[in-house]
Design an enzyme around this catalytic site. Structure first.
Site, PDB file in Angstrom:
ATOM      1  N   ASP A 200       0.868  -1.163   0.000  1.00 61.64           N
ATOM      2  CA  ASP A 200       0.000   0.000   0.000  1.00 61.64           C
ATOM      3  C   ASP A 200       0.916   1.227   0.000  1.00 61.64           C
ATOM      4  O   ASP A 200       1.516   1.570   1.025  1.00 61.64           O
ATOM      5  CB  ASP A 200      -0.889  -0.046   1.253  1.00 61.64           C
ATOM      6  CG  ASP A 200      -1.727   1.214   1.422  1.00 61.64           C
ATOM      7  OD1 ASP A 200      -1.496   2.188   0.690  1.00 61.64           O
ATOM      8  OD2 ASP A 200      -2.619   1.211   2.295  1.00 61.64           O
ATOM      9  N   LYS A 226      -3.230  12.027  -3.306  1.00 59.74           N
ATOM     10  CA  LYS A 226      -2.198  12.245  -2.278  1.00 59.74           C
ATOM     11  C   LYS A 226      -0.860  12.609  -2.931  1.00 59.74           C
ATOM     12  O   LYS A 226       0.074  13.013  -2.269  1.00 59.74           O
ATOM     13  CB  LYS A 226      -2.044  10.996  -1.411  1.00 59.74           C
ATOM     14  CG  LYS A 226      -3.289  10.700  -0.582  1.00 59.74           C
ATOM     15  CD  LYS A 226      -3.080   9.541   0.352  1.00 59.74           C
ATOM     16  CE  LYS A 226      -4.364   8.940   0.851  1.00 59.74           C
ATOM     17  NZ  LYS A 226      -5.036   9.697   1.910  1.00 59.74           N
TER      18      LYS A 226
HETATM   19  N1  PLP Z   1      -3.834   3.408   2.577  1.00 60.65           N
HETATM   20  C1  PLP Z   1      -3.272   4.388   3.288  1.00 60.65           C
HETATM   21  C2  PLP Z   1      -1.975   4.118   3.998  1.00 60.65           C
HETATM   22  C3  PLP Z   1      -3.871   5.638   3.356  1.00 60.65           C
HETATM   23  O1  PLP Z   1      -3.315   6.615   4.066  1.00 60.65           O
HETATM   24  C4  PLP Z   1      -5.099   5.848   2.657  1.00 60.65           C
HETATM   25  C5  PLP Z   1      -5.795   7.133   2.758  1.00 60.65           C
HETATM   26  O2  PLP Z   1      -5.614   7.911   3.667  1.00 60.65           O
HETATM   27  C6  PLP Z   1      -5.628   4.791   1.922  1.00 60.65           C
HETATM   28  C7  PLP Z   1      -4.979   3.596   1.898  1.00 60.65           C
HETATM   29  C8  PLP Z   1      -6.898   4.957   1.146  1.00 60.65           C
HETATM   30  O3  PLP Z   1      -6.705   5.862   0.102  1.00 60.65           O
HETATM   31  P1  PLP Z   1      -7.919   6.346  -0.798  1.00 60.65           P
HETATM   32  O4  PLP Z   1      -8.955   6.868   0.152  1.00 60.65           O
HETATM   33  O5  PLP Z   1      -7.331   7.407  -1.654  1.00 60.65           O
HETATM   34  O6  PLP Z   1      -8.385   5.155  -1.548  1.00 60.65           O
END
Ligand code: PLP
Length: 406
Positions: A200, A226
């Site tokens: 991730d 992000k």
């Molecule tokens: N994984 C991590 C480590 C995150 O910080 C986030 C969002 O804050 C996500 C997954 C999920 O991302 P998204 O909401 O853009 O799908």
């Protein structure tokens, strides 16, 4: 040269005020601000290029198809995937992980098999695996963390077995900022199991340039928003051998080679996983964001963010009444803390009065909060456009908030 004022001028939102005060945006972990290069790409798309991709023979459609596939190539080169066909456009990290849980689970996970995650995962990298394990009667295990907010690496070989089908873990913790030693962990996984590995990368890509071939992961997921790009677009990198084995995720237009009333033959490569009209402007906007950050350079970005993180940590520690969570030696510019005796939401609400945008809550990491036995934290997360002066404003506002609350 890293010219902070020039960089800040590239982000129009940074010059606005909030509650009569200059905006201090320290919620970059939730979503990052967008440079003009990205905003202009979106405006240009809607003004001059709007058309659907892949299916049209007219000029507009051919032009935007080329731009979209060029964007795929930009992303491929950025993360050093072997070929553009290993880059799938999704809605974001969450959808990328769900795609793997669905396709990998269907192909490879059955009763008694195991999936390994960690205690520091975002809910987006927990819930899809819980659901899959429930559905398939598989077992979900996790790597615990220590008080410093680091993975207990020595536990990993003990948690792996020939039943482990996939290991999914975060490159950087969104709450603690811990940078996991991904390459070392993957080597351990490879030497103790045949498990596939999903990383991730949601919190990593704004701070570093991942090299998926060097890491040797099977899957790498991240979100455009992000990484200073548009919302609603994300990436799943998948080794091509998986893509040729996977069945489709969602089906419909765009995923097919031929359809008769009796049956469907599916497209090969990423198109098989991109059902319907995609987020076209999101894809080209994300490529614009990547070109923008690469022009600044990650060496300078990291140097600047490290200064911000050390300075903010020092100033926070001097205040008193503060507990900081996460003290790994390998940490990015994220600081999670609490004011002892105050609820994080109260602190967040007061800071907003001073124009300071920070996040308070569990940050979608409830198991991590359960480990520290807290309802949540205040999280300040910095990007390369933040400054030492902004940290000073934040500290002054925090001191006033503490005086009000305690
Ligand atoms: N994984 C991590 C480590 C995150 O910080 C986030 C969002 O804050 C996500 C997954 C999920 O991302 P998204 O909401 O853009 O799908």
């Amino acid at each position: 040269m890293f010219d902070i004022q020039k960089i800040r001028n590239d982000f129009p939102i940074l010059s606005r005020t909030v509650n009569g005060k200059p905006l201090v945006y320290f919620d970059n972990g939730a979503t990052a601000q967008k440079p003009k290069a990205v905003i202009d790409t979106l405006t240009h798309y809607y003004t001059y290029q709007n058309s659907n991709i892949h299916r049209g023979v007219h000029t507009l459609s051919r032009e935007i198809t080329t731009a979209y596939e060029e964007a795929r190539k930009t992303i491929q080169l950025h993360i050093n995937a072997k070929q553009p066909g290993e880059i799938i456009f999704t809605r974001g990290t969450t959808e990328s992980i769900n795609l793997v849980a669905h396709c990998f689970g269907k192909l490879n996970v059955s009763e008694g098999d195991e999936i390994l995650i960690t205690q520091m995962e975002h809910h987006s990298n927990i819930v899809p695996w819980q659901q899959l394990c429930e559905e398939r009667k598989a077992v979900l295990k996790y790597v615990p963390i220590n008080e410093e907010g680091e993975l207990k690496l020595d536990q990993i070989p003990l948690l792996l077995s020939n039943k482990t089908k996939l290991v999914a873990f975060t490159h950087i913790s969104n709450t603690l900022g811990t940078i996991n030693p991904v390459k070392e962990i993957i080597q351990t996984i490879r030497s103790h199991s045949c498990a596939a590995v999903l990383i991730d990368g949601a919190q990593a890509v704004p701070h570093l340039k991942p090299d998926v071939q060097e890491l040797d992961c099977d899957f790498y997921a991240f979100s455009g928003h992000k990484l200073f790009g548009p919302t609603g677009v994300g990436i799943l990198y998948a080794k091509s051998e998986w893509l040729s084995k996977f069945g489709p995720y969602q089906t419909g237009g765009g995923t097919i080679k031929t359809v008769s009333m009796e049956k469907t033959e599916f497209a090969e490569g990423p198109l098989k996983f991109e059902a319907g009209t995609p987020h076209i402007e999101g894809g080209i906007g994300l490529a614009a964001a990547i070109n923008y950050v690469n022009a600044i350079g990650f060496v300078d970005i990291q140097k600047h963010e490290e200064n911000l993180m050390h300075y903010a940590t020092k100033r926070l520690t001097e205040i008193g009444h503060i507990r900081i969570y996460g003290s790994s030696k390998h940490k990015t510019s994220v600081i999670a803390f609490n004011v002892i005796g105050a609820h994080p939401f109260d602190v967040g609400t007061l800071l907003d009065k001073y124009g300071i945008a920070i996040r308070s809550g569990h940050h979608c990491t409830q198991p991590l909060c359960q480990f520290y036995n807290i309802p949540g934290t205040i999280r300040a997360s910095f990007a390369f456009y933040n400054t030492i002066e902004e940290i000073d404003l934040f500290i002054e506002a925090l001191k006033k908030s503490i005086r009000f609350l305690l």
